[in-house]
Design a protein around this motif. Structure first.
Motif, PDB file in Angstrom:
ATOM      1  N   THR A  14       0.832  -1.206   0.000  1.00  0.00           N
ATOM      2  CA  THR A  14       0.000   0.000   0.000  1.00  0.00           C
ATOM      3  C   THR A  14       0.865   1.253   0.000  1.00  0.00           C
ATOM      4  OG1 THR A  14      -1.862  -1.090   1.102  1.00  0.00           O
ATOM      5  CG2 THR A  14      -1.730   1.307   1.300  1.00  0.00           C
ATOM      6  N   GLY A  15       1.907   1.245   0.835  1.00  0.00           N
ATOM      7  CA  GLY A  15       2.820   2.375   0.874  1.00  0.00           C
ATOM      8  C   GLY A  15       3.569   2.556  -0.428  1.00  0.00           C
ATOM      9  N   ARG A  16       3.981   1.457  -1.030  1.00  0.00           N
ATOM     10  CA  ARG A  16       4.708   1.540  -2.307  1.00  0.00           C
ATOM     11  C   ARG A  16       3.824   2.129  -3.402  1.00  0.00           C
ATOM     12  NH1 ARG A  16       5.504  -0.476  -7.158  1.00  0.00           N
ATOM     13  NH2 ARG A  16       3.692  -1.853  -6.995  1.00  0.00           N
ATOM     14  N   LEU A  17       2.565   1.717  -3.432  1.00  0.00           N
ATOM     15  CA  LEU A  17       1.643   2.256  -4.435  1.00  0.00           C
ATOM     16  C   LEU A  17       1.452   3.761  -4.261  1.00  0.00           C
ATOM     17  CD1 LEU A  17      -1.024  -0.585  -4.499  1.00  0.00           C
ATOM     18  CD2 LEU A  17       0.592  -0.012  -6.312  1.00  0.00           C
ATOM     19  N   GLY A  18       1.391   4.196  -3.007  1.00  0.00           N
ATOM     20  CA  GLY A  18       1.264   5.622  -2.750  1.00  0.00           C
ATOM     21  C   GLY A  18       2.500   6.385  -3.191  1.00  0.00           C
ATOM     22  N   ASP A  19       3.690   5.834  -2.885  1.00  0.00           N
ATOM     23  CA  ASP A  19       4.937   6.467  -3.314  1.00  0.00           C
ATOM     24  C   ASP A  19       4.992   6.558  -4.834  1.00  0.00           C
ATOM     25  OD1 ASP A  19       5.906   6.843  -0.750  1.00  0.00           O
ATOM     26  OD2 ASP A  19       6.990   4.941  -0.709  1.00  0.00           O
ATOM     27  N   GLN A  20       4.608   5.473  -5.491  1.00  0.00           N
ATOM     28  CA  GLN A  20       4.629   5.437  -6.956  1.00  0.00           C
ATOM     29  C   GLN A  20       3.702   6.489  -7.544  1.00  0.00           C
ATOM     30  OE1 GLN A  20       4.409   1.770  -9.857  1.00  0.00           O
ATOM     31  NE2 GLN A  20       2.346   2.189  -9.131  1.00  0.00           N
ATOM     32  N   ALA A  21       2.461   6.537  -7.050  1.00  0.00           N
ATOM     33  CA  ALA A  21       1.481   7.484  -7.590  1.00  0.00           C
ATOM     34  C   ALA A  21       1.916   8.922  -7.360  1.00  0.00           C
ATOM     35  CB  ALA A  21       0.111   7.235  -6.954  1.00  0.00           C
ATOM     36  N   ASP A  22       2.426   9.228  -6.171  1.00  0.00           N
ATOM     37  CA  ASP A  22       2.832  10.597  -5.862  1.00  0.00           C
ATOM     38  C   ASP A  22       4.063  11.000  -6.661  1.00  0.00           C
ATOM     39  OD1 ASP A  22       0.735  10.623  -4.090  1.00  0.00           O
ATOM     40  OD2 ASP A  22       1.985  10.364  -2.296  1.00  0.00           O
ATOM     41  N   GLY A 212      12.131   8.361  -4.862  1.00  0.00           N
ATOM     42  CA  GLY A 212      10.734   8.023  -5.111  1.00  0.00           C
ATOM     43  C   GLY A 212      10.532   6.939  -6.138  1.00  0.00           C
ATOM     44  N   PHE A 213      11.387   6.909  -7.164  1.00  0.00           N
ATOM     45  CA  PHE A 213      11.182   5.903  -8.210  1.00  0.00           C
ATOM     46  C   PHE A 213      12.148   4.726  -8.096  1.00  0.00           C
ATOM     47  CE2 PHE A 213      11.595   3.981 -12.427  1.00  0.00           C
ATOM     48  CZ  PHE A 213      10.270   3.628 -12.625  1.00  0.00           C
ATOM     49  N   ILE A 214      13.474   4.986  -8.148  1.00  0.00           N
ATOM     50  CA  ILE A 214      14.399   3.842  -8.131  1.00  0.00           C
ATOM     51  C   ILE A 214      14.239   3.023  -6.855  1.00  0.00           C
ATOM     52  CG2 ILE A 214      16.796   3.091  -8.125  1.00  0.00           C
ATOM     53  CD1 ILE A 214      17.541   5.442  -9.815  1.00  0.00           C
ATOM     54  N   ARG A 215      14.310   3.708  -5.706  1.00  0.00           N
ATOM     55  CA  ARG A 215      14.305   2.973  -4.438  1.00  0.00           C
ATOM     56  C   ARG A 215      12.897   2.541  -4.015  1.00  0.00           C
ATOM     57  NH1 ARG A 215      18.467   6.971  -2.376  1.00  0.00           N
ATOM     58  NH2 ARG A 215      20.468   5.875  -2.516  1.00  0.00           N
ATOM     59  N   ASN A 216      11.970   3.511  -3.931  1.00  0.00           N
ATOM     60  CA  ASN A 216      10.674   3.236  -3.298  1.00  0.00           C
ATOM     61  C   ASN A 216       9.624   2.653  -4.229  1.00  0.00           C
ATOM     62  OD1 ASN A 216      11.808   4.282  -1.004  1.00  0.00           O
ATOM     63  ND2 ASN A 216      10.795   6.268  -1.149  1.00  0.00           N
ATOM     64  N   THR A 217       9.818   2.791  -5.532  1.00  0.00           N
ATOM     65  CA  THR A 217       8.835   2.254  -6.470  1.00  0.00           C
ATOM     66  C   THR A 217       9.359   1.000  -7.160  1.00  0.00           C
ATOM     67  OG1 THR A 217       7.753   4.384  -6.869  1.00  0.00           O
ATOM     68  CG2 THR A 217       7.520   2.725  -8.577  1.00  0.00           C
ATOM     69  N   PHE A 218      10.373   1.148  -8.020  1.00  0.00           N
ATOM     70  CA  PHE A 218      10.758   0.011  -8.854  1.00  0.00           C
ATOM     71  C   PHE A 218      11.515  -1.059  -8.082  1.00  0.00           C
ATOM     72  CE2 PHE A 218      12.951  -2.450 -12.029  1.00  0.00           C
ATOM     73  CZ  PHE A 218      11.960  -2.631 -12.995  1.00  0.00           C
ATOM     74  N   THR A 219      12.595  -0.672  -7.417  1.00  0.00           N
ATOM     75  CA  THR A 219      13.372  -1.687  -6.692  1.00  0.00           C
ATOM     76  C   THR A 219      12.559  -2.316  -5.575  1.00  0.00           C
ATOM     77  OG1 THR A 219      15.428  -0.525  -7.225  1.00  0.00           O
ATOM     78  CG2 THR A 219      15.508  -2.114  -5.432  1.00  0.00           C
ATOM     79  N   VAL A 222      10.301  -5.002  -7.164  1.00  0.00           N
ATOM     80  CA  VAL A 222      11.016  -6.231  -7.513  1.00  0.00           C
ATOM     81  C   VAL A 222      11.432  -6.981  -6.250  1.00  0.00           C
ATOM     82  CG1 VAL A 222      13.025  -7.197  -8.698  1.00  0.00           C
ATOM     83  CG2 VAL A 222      11.817  -5.237  -9.692  1.00  0.00           C
ATOM     84  N   ALA A 223      11.982  -6.263  -5.279  1.00  0.00           N
ATOM     85  CA  ALA A 223      12.484  -6.909  -4.064  1.00  0.00           C
ATOM     86  C   ALA A 223      11.392  -7.647  -3.316  1.00  0.00           C
ATOM     87  CB  ALA A 223      13.135  -5.868  -3.156  1.00  0.00           C
ATOM     88  N   SER A 224      10.175  -7.110  -3.336  1.00  0.00           N
ATOM     89  CA  SER A 224       9.081  -7.737  -2.598  1.00  0.00           C
ATOM     90  C   SER A 224       8.705  -9.107  -3.153  1.00  0.00           C
ATOM     91  CB  SER A 224       7.845  -6.833  -2.615  1.00  0.00           C
ATOM     92  OG  SER A 224       7.260  -6.779  -3.914  1.00  0.00           O
ATOM     93  N   THR A 250      22.108   1.332  -8.819  1.00  0.00           N
ATOM     94  CA  THR A 250      21.757   2.347  -9.822  1.00  0.00           C
ATOM     95  C   THR A 250      21.292   3.648  -9.181  1.00  0.00           C
ATOM     96  OG1 THR A 250      19.418   1.698 -10.081  1.00  0.00           O
ATOM     97  CG2 THR A 250      21.050   0.508 -11.392  1.00  0.00           C
ATOM     98  N   ALA A 251      20.965   3.609  -7.887  1.00  0.00           N
ATOM     99  CA  ALA A 251      20.532   4.810  -7.162  1.00  0.00           C
ATOM    100  C   ALA A 251      21.701   5.602  -6.587  1.00  0.00           C
ATOM    101  CB  ALA A 251      19.565   4.425  -6.039  1.00  0.00           C
ATOM    102  N   GLU A 252      22.924   5.115  -6.784  1.00  0.00           N
ATOM    103  CA  GLU A 252      24.099   5.850  -6.318  1.00  0.00           C
ATOM    104  C   GLU A 252      24.334   7.076  -7.213  1.00  0.00           C
ATOM    105  OE1 GLU A 252      25.764   5.178  -3.492  1.00  0.00           O
ATOM    106  OE2 GLU A 252      24.191   3.679  -3.191  1.00  0.00           O
ATOM    107  N   PRO A 253      25.149   8.045  -6.757  1.00  0.00           N
ATOM    108  CA  PRO A 253      25.321   9.304  -7.494  1.00  0.00           C
ATOM    109  C   PRO A 253      25.732   9.134  -8.950  1.00  0.00           C
ATOM    110  CG  PRO A 253      26.204   9.539  -5.289  1.00  0.00           C
ATOM    111  CD  PRO A 253      25.839   8.090  -5.447  1.00  0.00           C
ATOM    112  N   ASP A 254      26.466   8.068  -9.292  1.00  0.00           N
ATOM    113  CA  ASP A 254      26.900   7.883 -10.675  1.00  0.00           C
ATOM    114  C   ASP A 254      26.010   6.908 -11.443  1.00  0.00           C
ATOM    115  OD1 ASP A 254      27.635   5.639  -9.228  1.00  0.00           O
ATOM    116  OD2 ASP A 254      29.513   5.333 -10.330  1.00  0.00           O
ATOM    117  N   GLY A 255      24.866   6.530 -10.853  1.00  0.00           N
ATOM    118  CA  GLY A 255      23.962   5.604 -11.523  1.00  0.00           C
ATOM    119  C   GLY A 255      22.890   6.328 -12.323  1.00  0.00           C
ATOM    120  N   THR A 256      22.261   5.607 -13.245  1.00  0.00           N
ATOM    121  CA  THR A 256      21.123   6.136 -14.003  1.00  0.00           C
ATOM    122  C   THR A 256      20.087   5.034 -14.172  1.00  0.00           C
ATOM    123  OG1 THR A 256      21.921   5.535 -16.224  1.00  0.00           O
ATOM    124  CG2 THR A 256      22.659   7.656 -15.318  1.00  0.00           C
ATOM    125  N   PHE A 257      18.836   5.460 -14.399  1.00  0.00           N
ATOM    126  CA  PHE A 257      17.744   4.498 -14.555  1.00  0.00           C
ATOM    127  C   PHE A 257      16.730   5.073 -15.532  1.00  0.00           C
ATOM    128  CE2 PHE A 257      14.348   1.623 -13.685  1.00  0.00           C
ATOM    129  CZ  PHE A 257      14.907   0.509 -13.059  1.00  0.00           C
TER     130      PHE A 257
END
Length: 271
Positions: A14-22, A212-219, A222-224, A250-257
């Motif tokens: 539920t929290g992930r869906l909220g993070d994704q939508a926002d 909001g996207f790499i950590r809290n939405t996409f990763t 997948v992790a879940s 990919t969420a590190e300063p030199d990463g991209t997604f």
């Protein structure tokens, strides 16, 4: 012909869906605003994560939100009460393949992240046309996990994503459905179909999207799925840990997604 929601119904989801939508509200909802007095059906509203943004962009529309899970509807009511207390939404329990509304009941339909979970999206889209008045519009938004591209590249991370694609296919859904949206709508009898790619690109200069996207939405999504992927024999504990670690990398300063959603608007010709 619907399938179980492959991501589950936990509070974490539920929290992930909220993070994704926002996080993606501006990207996905831009251009979607319904006139005051129009009747809008949100199909598969889930926990109301997208409903909050629908009522914000169309405050005068009469929104009806339907979902197959009673617990999700309860969470959606609570979300709207907390985030948009003045909003008036009618909540309905129902299956997308057997919705309890007369023909031509709605001016507009909004379907976001629903078709990927259906065993027969063509049947669903065809049935939804019955509810839409002639000349009314249908908006569909879907993702496509095959569009995920990242740096540093990692075979382990790509394998972890593919586990999610396989799990959804095993459940009867399609995590790659974004690329099929236009053919599906055309085959279901809709006309004037326009599909726009809505791309998320994230790097170290966009810290809000990194979180909001790499950590809290996409990763997080997948992790879940780790326990299910391991139970299905799709991966090993070491391979899975490496894949999730490389996605976090990919969420590190030199990463991209990079990821692409597909947003379509179509018209019911009424014939």
């Amino acid at each position: 012909m619907t399938v179980g929601y492959v991501h589950g119904y936990s509070q974490q989801e539920t929290g992930r869906l909220g993070d994704q939508a926002d996080t993606l509200a501006r990207l996905l909802h831009q251009g979607t605003a319904y006139p005051a007095g129009s009747r809008v059906l949100e199909v598969g509203c889930g926990v109301g994560a997208q409903t909050v943004h629908l009522v914000a962009s169309s405050p005068g529309a009469r929104i009806v939100a339907v979902d197959i899970a009673e617990d999700s509807l309860a969470r959606a009511r609570a979300r709207l009460a907390a985030q948009a207390p003045a909003a008036r939404v009618e909540w309905v329990l129902g299956d997308v393949l057997d919705l309890p509304f007369p023909d031509g009941s709605f001016d507009h339909l909004f379907v976001c992240f629903v078709l990927e979970h259906l065993t027969d999206p063509h049947r669903a889209l065809t049935g939804l046309r019955r509810l839409l008045r002639p000349g009314g519009t249908l908006t569909v938004i879907e993702g496509d996990h095959g569009t995920a591209v990242f740096h540093p590249d990692s075979a382990h991370a790509r394998a972890a994503i593919h586990c999610l694609v396989d799990l959804q296919a095993m459940a009867g859904g399609d995590a790659l459905i974004g690329r099929r949206v236009r053919p599906l709508l055309s085959a279901a009898g809709y006309r004037d179909v326009v599909v726009q790619p809505r791309t998320v690109y994230v790097d170290g200069a966009r810290p809000d999207l990194v979180e909001g996207f790499i950590r809290n939405t996409f990763t997080a999504m997948v992790a879940s799925m780790g326990p299910d992927a391991l139970a299905a024999g799709l991966t090993t504990p070491d391979e899975w840990r490496r894949g999730i670690a490389d996605l976090h990398r990919t969420a590190e300063p030199d990463g991209t997604f990079h990821y692409t959603f597909f947003k379509a608007v179509a018209v019911n010709p009424g014939t």
